[in-house]
Design a protein around this motif. Structure first.
Motif, PDB file in Angstrom:
ATOM      1  N   LYS A   3      18.376  37.830  80.810  1.00 33.29           N
ATOM      2  CA  LYS A   3      17.178  38.178  80.042  1.00 33.29           C
ATOM      3  C   LYS A   3      16.840  39.661  80.161  1.00 33.29           C
ATOM      4  O   LYS A   3      16.275  40.262  79.267  1.00 33.29           O
ATOM      5  CB  LYS A   3      15.999  37.326  80.503  1.00 33.29           C
ATOM      6  N   LEU A 499      11.588  42.057  72.955  1.00 29.99           N
ATOM      7  CA  LEU A 499      10.728  41.051  73.589  1.00 29.99           C
ATOM      8  C   LEU A 499      10.490  39.882  72.653  1.00 29.99           C
ATOM      9  O   LEU A 499      10.584  38.701  73.059  1.00 29.99           O
ATOM     10  CB  LEU A 499       9.404  41.706  74.001  1.00 29.99           C
ATOM     11  N   VAL A 500      10.192  40.181  71.391  1.00 27.71           N
ATOM     12  CA  VAL A 500       9.958  39.104  70.412  1.00 27.71           C
ATOM     13  C   VAL A 500      11.238  38.295  70.209  1.00 27.71           C
ATOM     14  O   VAL A 500      11.221  37.053  70.155  1.00 27.71           O
ATOM     15  CB  VAL A 500       9.466  39.696  69.083  1.00 27.71           C
ATOM     16  N   SER A 502      13.696  37.917  72.296  1.00 27.75           N
ATOM     17  CA  SER A 502      14.002  37.140  73.505  1.00 27.75           C
ATOM     18  C   SER A 502      13.162  35.882  73.561  1.00 27.75           C
ATOM     19  O   SER A 502      13.661  34.797  73.894  1.00 27.75           O
ATOM     20  CB  SER A 502      13.757  38.013  74.738  1.00 27.75           C
ATOM     21  N   ARG A 503      11.853  36.037  73.221  1.00 21.44           N
ATOM     22  CA  ARG A 503      10.978  34.853  73.250  1.00 21.44           C
ATOM     23  C   ARG A 503      11.382  33.851  72.166  1.00 21.44           C
ATOM     24  O   ARG A 503      11.327  32.632  72.377  1.00 21.44           O
ATOM     25  CB  ARG A 503       9.531  35.277  73.059  1.00 21.44           C
ATOM     26  N   LYS A 504      11.766  34.360  71.009  1.00 21.67           N
ATOM     27  CA  LYS A 504      12.178  33.468  69.925  1.00 21.67           C
ATOM     28  C   LYS A 504      13.443  32.707  70.301  1.00 21.67           C
ATOM     29  O   LYS A 504      13.568  31.505  70.063  1.00 21.67           O
ATOM     30  CB  LYS A 504      12.405  34.287  68.661  1.00 21.67           C
ATOM     31  N   THR A 506      14.428  32.029  73.356  1.00 22.43           N
ATOM     32  CA  THR A 506      14.065  31.070  74.409  1.00 22.43           C
ATOM     33  C   THR A 506      13.445  29.827  73.806  1.00 22.43           C
ATOM     34  O   THR A 506      13.722  28.696  74.231  1.00 22.43           O
ATOM     35  CB  THR A 506      13.081  31.735  75.398  1.00 22.43           C
ATOM     36  N   LEU A 507      12.573  30.050  72.793  1.00 30.16           N
ATOM     37  CA  LEU A 507      11.912  28.910  72.141  1.00 30.16           C
ATOM     38  C   LEU A 507      12.939  28.035  71.419  1.00 30.16           C
ATOM     39  O   LEU A 507      12.872  26.789  71.472  1.00 30.16           O
ATOM     40  CB  LEU A 507      10.859  29.434  71.163  1.00 30.16           C
ATOM     41  N   LYS A 510      14.869  26.003  73.890  1.00 28.93           N
ATOM     42  CA  LYS A 510      14.034  24.932  74.438  1.00 28.93           C
ATOM     43  C   LYS A 510      13.976  23.746  73.488  1.00 28.93           C
ATOM     44  O   LYS A 510      14.060  22.566  73.902  1.00 28.93           O
ATOM     45  CB  LYS A 510      12.640  25.457  74.729  1.00 28.93           C
TER      46      LYS A 510
END
Length: 517
Positions: A3, A499-500, A502-504, A506-507, A510
């Motif tokens: 990450k 950052l956006v 990476s979060r997307k 990860t989502l 998931k």
């Protein structure tokens, strides 16, 4: 670690491409000690940069001013307004005929010498010249007592004359303006000769106004009531204003004046002259030349310190209703502030600077007297809150005077012949040269050269200066330029995108894991 890899990659790429020196040294140093060293240097440089940038911003918000002085040459210059006042405010004979009560009041104050007691002079032996303390000033008790008695008598004398002036002001405040004008010296009976630029002028070229201290005052080239203004196209006394005036010393009121002569003030046409404060005294029996030097001052408005007030802003002028069209001037503001405070607190106005509205305060009334004295004391001590700034545009005149004895015996023979024609009632007098030197004065006002001094006040530190200094500080300490700042902005945007993303990611992972389960 996965990450953090994109962010490390961005930082590494920024350090390689940045025009700033510090990040590249930190990345390229092969040893940890080297990386720490350059990191410390970079942090120290950033701290120094922050300190100096803050200092420059504080300097900008101090709004200091700078002043430039220049000499401006013109083909012609506006001639100043010239105000002339006789030092005696009211003619004794006319005052006795028109205002007998005033003369009765003032007659009480003519014998001031009765107040002054002969001081007791010490009969002690003089101090020895061989005193062991030559630098000290030794006064015995008798000498000190004599001095204190003398000062007390002088104070009584001054207060007596002040009371005479107060009584006069109170009495004339109830008189009609026409009566007050008639009591004062009239230009028609004072003016012996007048010329400007070689052309004859008359008493009707002067504008009359009333002053509390000098009675009738007369302004030449006033510009009031629509009269045209005069210009000087040539320097020298032959092209200025020349006046010869009869002072009428036999009409002087002893309680109101101690000197014989004129008060002459040079001022701008749009300003109220204050003869009691400004101008110069011209002695009787003298030919006085007044050399005028025009001075124009341009001040920067707030927030630049000390600030100024626009000449169109006349809201603080208590006297704008009396003389319309006047522009703002600082002295008028102070006078207005004092008068407004007296009116507000005492319900009357000072006779020194009367205006429209309420009546003049009566100094014999204890309430009026105590109230006005309190306000005057606060005004002198600076306790009154008067928001009086200098004018943003101000025109004034420096004046240098020189004089010589006048008239001579031959000149007096010529003047005497004119007097017998103009003033027949003087034929019966013993008009000697000595008498003439007590009753006449000659004044000349002119420019020595057709130039003026211009003083311009402006902001010392502008926005462009601030940006330039900040850029210099950034470049000196950490090598930053506009391009470097844009690179930093790019880095921040890339961080945000990473950052956006990476979060997307990860989502999404998931959601896939949940679907598998």
């Amino acid at each position: 670690m996965g990450k953090k890899a994109p962010f490390r990659k961005l930082l590494s790429s920024f350090a390689e491409r940045s025009s700033a020196v510090g990040p590249a040294h930190i990345k390229d140093s092969p040893f940890v000690v080297g990386k720490v060293f350059w990191a410390v240097i970079l942090l120290a440089a950033i701290a120094a940069t922050a300190y100096q940038v803050i200092d420059k911003i504080e300097k900008f918000y101090e709004y200091d001013s700078k002043t430039a002085v220049e000499i401006v040459f013109k083909r012609e210059l506006p001639f100043p307004a010239v105000t002339v006042c006789n030092l005696n405010p009211y003619r004794a004979r006319v005052a006795e005929a028109e205002a007998w009560e005033l003369t009765n009041i003032l007659s009480k104050y003519t014998n001031v010498s009765a107040l002054i007691k002969e001081p007791t002079v010490s009969t002690a032996a003089p101090l020895s010249t061989a005193s062991p303390q030559p630098a000290s000033f030794i006064v015995d008790s008798e000498q000190r007592l004599a001095w204190e008695q003398r000062m007390a008598a002088e104070k009584d004398s001054n207060s007596y004359q002040n009371e005479a002036v107060e009584s006069m002001l109170e009495e004339i405040s109830h008189m009609d303006e026409a009566v007050r004008a008639q009591m004062g010296h009239m230009m028609e009976t004072m003016l012996l000769s007048c010329s400007f630029n070689g052309q004859t002028c008359t008493p009707w070229d002067f504008h009359r106004f009333s002053n509390w201290r000098y009675g009738n005052c007369y302004t030449f080239n006033s510009g009031w009531n629509g009269s045209s203004l005069l210009n000087s196209r040539n320097p020298g006394s032959d092209y200025g204003l020349s006046l010869a005036l009869f002072l009428q010393t036999n009409e002087y009121m002893l309680a109101l004046t101690e000197t014989v002569g004129l008060k002459v003030i040079l001022h701008d046409q749009n300003e109220i002259p204050f003869p009691e404060d400004d101008g110069m005294i011209v002695s009787a029996g003298a030919h006085t030349q007044i050399i005028a030097q025009r001075l124009e001052v341009e001040r920067a408005p707030l927030p630049v310190k000390p600030g100024c007030r626009a000449e169109q802003d006349n809201s603080s002028n208590y006297y704008s209703q009396v003389i319309p069209g006047l522009r703002y001037q600082e002295k008028t503001c102070w006078r207005s502030c004092l008068q407004k405070e007296i009116v507000r607190r005492c319900g009357c106005q000072s006779g020194y600077y009367p205006g429209p509205g309420v009546g003049v305060c009566q100094h014999r009334d204890p309430d009026d007297s105590n109230c006005t004295d309190t306000v005057q004391l606060q005004y002198r001590s600076g306790e009154l809150q008067c928001d009086c700034l200098p004018a943003c545009h101000e025109t004034s005149f420096k004046a240098v005077a020189s004089n010589a004895l006048w008239p001579t015996g031959h000149a007096w023979d010529l003047i005497k012949a004119k007097l017998e024609v103009y003033f027949p009632y003087l034929k019966d007098r013993n008009m000697t040269v000595g008498w003439a030197r007590e009753n006449f004065a000659k004044v000349e006002v002119f420019y020595p050269a057709l130039n003026f001094e211009k003083v311009t006040q402006s902001q010392a530190y502008y926005e462009l200066d601030l940006l330039s200094d900040i850029g210099g500080v950034l470049g000196f300490w950490i090598g930053l330029s506009v391009a470097s700042l844009l690179e930093l902005v790019e880095l921040i945007l890339l961080f945000f995108v990473a950052l956006v993303s990476s979060r997307k990611k990860t989502l999404v992972n998931k959601v896939k894991d949940e679907e598998r389960t």
